[in-house]
Design a protein around this motif. Structure first.
Motif: not given
Length: 451
Positions: A277-288, A299-312
């Motif tokens: 579920x890609x959309x749920x992954x994006x949500x989880x990464x943004x919250x993470x 560093x982890x905050x930036x990495x998770x946000x980048x991954x979330x943004x790409x999916x969205x």
């Protein structure tokens, strides 16, 4: 449909929807469910739209509405090559999901093939309404979901009506109408519980929990999201667990429990990846990302946000993209990347205004005010004042407190001590009413202001 529900639904245009509910029930010949299932995988979306011929079993106005929406959805999706059942298209963009969900609903209405079930048009409108919401077409979403809810009500399908009302309540929430959104979601939950639909109630409880959080009732929000998670685990509903964990983590974060929030979002992310579920992954990464920022792991905050943004962006989730831009900007601001943070916030603000996300607009304005305050306190003050006006209009106490705090700090920096004192006291009163952790720091700022 009860009068209190109809008052909250946008009034239908007679030209668009034709006869009254009573006339539709009298004139329609809706066959009972149980006939052969539509050929989900055998017709292309474009082919289904091109061959749709509606017979006397469907009221003309309803038939025309469904036909137009099928053709529109197929064109919007770029003519996907094949159709598939809803729930199997997580990798596709929301408008493709709409086309693939809507086109099969038209397949039973091909000339000479009486429809085996009366419910596909209602479901198609519901799917299409959700797709509109995901890309920020809120007025269109309201129209489709209102129509879906009425059709489900006329059919006596309480489960379908509950789903459509909950989705409509989410649209109201996302456009800042918290009171009407709460009313719609509470009615949906009553319907769902009335028919003992535990699985369906999970998602409605999520929606109600978010509304409780937005209106400062975080303890109730925590209890609701905990209830949803327990139910999902009892039923073995893994997708329900993903969303419950994400929502529960968000509540923990608002309560200052960054470590607990991170654990919940990590668990949600793992389940979402297992489900694909890609959309749920994006949500989880943004919250993470937000949880990592609170813990100081930038560093982890930036990495998770980048991954979330790409999916969205891949999914065409414009609201999710705007939310993630704000989340990434917050991490960049803390890490000192001010120019990049400013660019993210400008993009997020433009996105929120384009799609009518007023809550997102208030958050972006407040964040931009914090960014501007050290070097341009006057510009920052204007941003916070705009955010305050929106927050008060929305009835969001947490956002109101943040805007008041920003205004007070800007006035303090500008030497307007009396004005700053008043706004900081107002912010303190809001945070004390909410029982928020910010109250202690605001009280300390007030004491230092007069020292």
């Amino acid at each position: 449909m009860p009068a209190r529900v109809r008052e909250r639904l946008p009034r239908r245009s007679p030209a668009a929807h034709g006869r009254s509910s009573r006339q539709r029930r009298a004139g329609a010949r809706w066959p009972a469910c149980g006939g052969p299932k539509p050929p989900w995988g055998e017709d292309s979306a474009v082919g289904a739209a091109g061959r749709v011929q509606f017979g006397t079993w469907l009221p003309r106005a309803t038939a025309e509405a469904v036909r137009r929406r099928v053709a529109w959805a197929c064109a919007w999706a770029g003519a996907p090559a094949s159709s598939t059942a809803p729930g199997q298209t997580d990798e596709r963009a929301p408008w493709q999901i709409a086309a693939l969900a809507t086109a099969p609903a038209a397949v039973p209405y091909v000339a000479g093939s009486p429809p085996p079930c009366s419910r596909p048009p209602c479901r198609a409108l519901n799917y299409l309404g959700v797709a509109h919401r995901l890309v920020g077409r809120y007025e269109e979403a309201k129209a489709e979901l209102s129509c879906s809810a009425e059709l489900f009500h006329d059919l006596g399908d309480r489960r379908g009506e509950a789903v459509a009302l909950a989705n409509l309540g989410i649209v109201h929430r996302q456009t800042g109408r918290y009171d009407s959104g709460t009313g719609l979601v509470e009615q949906a939950l009553a319907l769902s519980r009335g028919i003992r639909d535990r699985r369906g109630s999970i998602y409605i409880i999520h929606a109600l929990g978010v509304l409780r959080s937005l209106t400062g009732r975080t303890d109730e929000a925590f209890d609701l999201q905990s209830e949803a998670l327990r139910t999902a685990r009892e039923l073995g509903d893994r997708r329900g667990q993903v969303y419950s964990l994400n929502y529960l983590g968000a509540v923990r974060r608002s309560q200052g429990d960054a470590a607990g929030a991170a654990r919940a979002h990590h668990e949600a992310l793992g389940l979402a990846r297992e489900l694909g579920d890609r959309r749920a992954q994006s949500h989880a990464l943004r919250h993470l990302s937000a949880a990592h920022r609170l813990r100081g792991d930038l560093f982890q905050a930036g990495t998770a946000a980048e991954s979330s943004l790409l999916i969205a962006q891949e999914l065409g989730d414009r609201r999710g993209e705007g939310n993630t831009l704000r989340t990434r900007a917050e991490a960049r601001l803390v890490s000192g990347e001010r120019e990049l943070a400013a660019r993210d916030l400008d993009d997020a603000l433009a996105m929120a205004r384009t799609i009518g996300d007023r809550h997102g607009e208030a958050q972006a304005l407040d964040a931009r005010g914090r960014l501007r305050r050290p070097s341009h306190p006057s510009s920052a003050l204007a941003d916070h004042e705009s955010a305050l006006a929106l927050a008060r209009e929305l009835g969001n106490p947490a956002q109101t407190g943040a805007a008041l705090l920003g205004i007070g700090r800007c006035e303090r920096d500008l030497g307007l001590v009396d004005a700053a004192d008043g706004h900081l006291r107002d912010a303190l009163a809001v945070y004390e009413d909410l029982g928020a952790r910010e109250a202690a720091s605001v009280a300390a700022e007030l004491a230092a202001l007069r020292a």
